[in-house]
Design an enzyme around this catalytic site. Sequence first.
Site, PDB file in Angstrom:
ATOM      1  N   LEU A  92      49.371  38.880  45.740  1.00  9.76           N
ATOM      2  CA  LEU A  92      49.498  37.426  45.736  1.00  9.76           C
ATOM      3  C   LEU A  92      49.379  36.837  44.325  1.00  9.76           C
ATOM      4  O   LEU A  92      49.999  35.820  44.014  1.00  9.76           O
ATOM      5  CB  LEU A  92      48.451  36.794  46.666  1.00  9.76           C
ATOM      6  CG  LEU A  92      48.784  36.912  48.154  1.00  9.76           C
ATOM      7  CD1 LEU A  92      47.628  36.392  49.005  1.00  9.76           C
ATOM      8  CD2 LEU A  92      50.063  36.143  48.482  1.00  9.76           C
ATOM      9  N   TYR A  93      48.596  37.480  43.479  1.00 10.94           N
ATOM     10  CA  TYR A  93      48.540  37.043  42.079  1.00 10.94           C
ATOM     11  C   TYR A  93      49.911  37.241  41.436  1.00 10.94           C
ATOM     12  O   TYR A  93      50.427  36.350  40.739  1.00 10.94           O
ATOM     13  CB  TYR A  93      47.476  37.854  41.336  1.00 10.94           C
ATOM     14  CG  TYR A  93      47.277  37.428  39.905  1.00 10.94           C
ATOM     15  CD1 TYR A  93      46.510  36.302  39.597  1.00 10.94           C
ATOM     16  CD2 TYR A  93      47.860  38.138  38.853  1.00 10.94           C
ATOM     17  CE1 TYR A  93      46.330  35.905  38.277  1.00 10.94           C
ATOM     18  CE2 TYR A  93      47.682  37.756  37.536  1.00 10.94           C
ATOM     19  CZ  TYR A  93      46.922  36.633  37.254  1.00 10.94           C
ATOM     20  OH  TYR A  93      46.747  36.247  35.947  1.00 10.94           O
ATOM     21  N   GLU A  94      50.528  38.400  41.688  1.00 14.65           N
ATOM     22  CA  GLU A  94      51.849  38.677  41.133  1.00 14.65           C
ATOM     23  C   GLU A  94      52.881  37.685  41.655  1.00 14.65           C
ATOM     24  O   GLU A  94      53.658  37.116  40.879  1.00 14.65           O
ATOM     25  CB  GLU A  94      52.275  40.098  41.494  1.00 14.65           C
ATOM     26  CG  GLU A  94      51.406  41.188  40.890  1.00 14.65           C
ATOM     27  CD  GLU A  94      51.629  42.521  41.570  1.00 14.65           C
ATOM     28  OE1 GLU A  94      52.675  42.679  42.239  1.00 14.65           O
ATOM     29  OE2 GLU A  94      50.764  43.411  41.458  1.00 14.65           O
ATOM     30  N   LYS A 119      52.314  34.051  40.279  1.00 16.80           N
ATOM     31  CA  LYS A 119      52.580  33.964  38.848  1.00 16.80           C
ATOM     32  C   LYS A 119      54.063  34.145  38.542  1.00 16.80           C
ATOM     33  O   LYS A 119      54.613  33.490  37.643  1.00 16.80           O
ATOM     34  CB  LYS A 119      51.755  35.014  38.091  1.00 16.80           C
ATOM     35  CG  LYS A 119      50.282  34.663  37.954  1.00 16.80           C
ATOM     36  CD  LYS A 119      50.090  33.479  37.011  1.00 16.80           C
ATOM     37  CE  LYS A 119      48.641  33.241  36.683  1.00 16.80           C
ATOM     38  NZ  LYS A 119      48.448  32.157  35.700  1.00 16.80           N
ATOM     39  N   SER A 175      47.480  43.246  42.597  1.00 20.05           N
ATOM     40  CA  SER A 175      47.076  42.084  43.385  1.00 20.05           C
ATOM     41  C   SER A 175      48.352  41.344  43.785  1.00 20.05           C
ATOM     42  O   SER A 175      48.841  40.496  43.031  1.00 20.05           O
ATOM     43  CB  SER A 175      46.154  41.172  42.573  1.00 20.05           C
ATOM     44  OG  SER A 175      45.849  39.996  43.302  1.00 20.05           O
TER      45      SER A 175
END
Length: 395
Positions: free
Chosen positions: A304-306, A309, A302
């Site tokens: 954008l999650y990476e 974060k 993912s």
Amino acid sequence: MDWLLINAVQFSAWAVFSLLLAEVLRDIYHALCHQVVWLAKWHNKHHAAYRRDLSIVSPKIYQESQLYHDIVESILLVVILTVVALLIHQWGLWIGVAYALTFLYGASVRYFFGKVETDFNHLPGSLEVIPSVWLVNRAYHWRHHFDDVNAYYSGVFPLVDKILGTGLSLKGKTVALTGASGSLGQALTTELLKHNAKVLALTTNPDKFATQAGVTVLAWELGNESQLRDKLEKVDILIINHGINVYGDRTSQAINSSYEVNTFSALRLIDVFMSTVTGPQDKATKEIWVNTSEAEVSPALSPLYELSKRTLGDIITLKRLEGNCIIRKLILGPFKSQLNPYGVMSASQVASAIIFFAKRDFRNIIVAINPLTYLLFPIKETSTWLYYRIFSKSA
């Protein structure tokens, strides 16, 4: 030459062992002083000698504390280490005996001459730095006196506290937790209650909570983090655990949402909480735990999650340099939740591991099934910390 080298290495190894043995024995004796009634009678004189700012109650009480605790402890340590050195016949072990004699010397000077300057961990005044990780400093030891007397036993190296799980006490602490209605949030709440903490559940979904003893539910909204300041002022530990996962979405709205929730709201909460670290002992007791996730160093399928974060994780590393309060990173692998229904671990397993390592004062808590995470994260964190340390400066 080979013989000399072998003997030097052997001597050094036994010397290091003797120093560690001295610290372990000293801290075990200290722990026993809080568990064995007749030892506690003597040790309590030590606790009675200090006010909350570590100033001395009276010279007489202080000298009694040195006689009944510090001198007795040091003599026992010297005797035991001398016996060990005589029985094993290794010259390196006498380094531990010499080390123990320094404690006896300091205690004797304090008892006979009232020289408090040698009592490094009990010097009076406000606490200017946070508790250290590798060496026991004033802030670390202050917690033993005034946070929880049945924790923080270590005197120089916090080895015994890490073994016993007494490097952080949650007893009576007020813990604010974002993302409290999620799988990990609920599991963490359960674990915190087991350790006698009080939980302030910060959630955007207050309707999901049933009334529970020890838990206060407080609704909050993204962008209104500053309104939580009054509540956070009374909080000891803030756990930032909320987040979203847009998976493969790469629209502008997905980018904005990912960074707003996963990065910027967390940073605003951190700033608000740090503004409450103002009291003379706040540096010793206030903490922030941030779930930056395994995505700091590993793919999460993912993007954008990476990205969001990793950005949060890097800024946390930067903020740690200020030393305002302890900041722990939670580097978590995939566990089953609404964000990741395919997770391998259970939320309860992860929560239990987080508390286990936190009580042993781990500042970077890794709970993952990928062995590479345990290798890659320390390398990434150390190199990033060093780079920020060199090329950034405090305001």
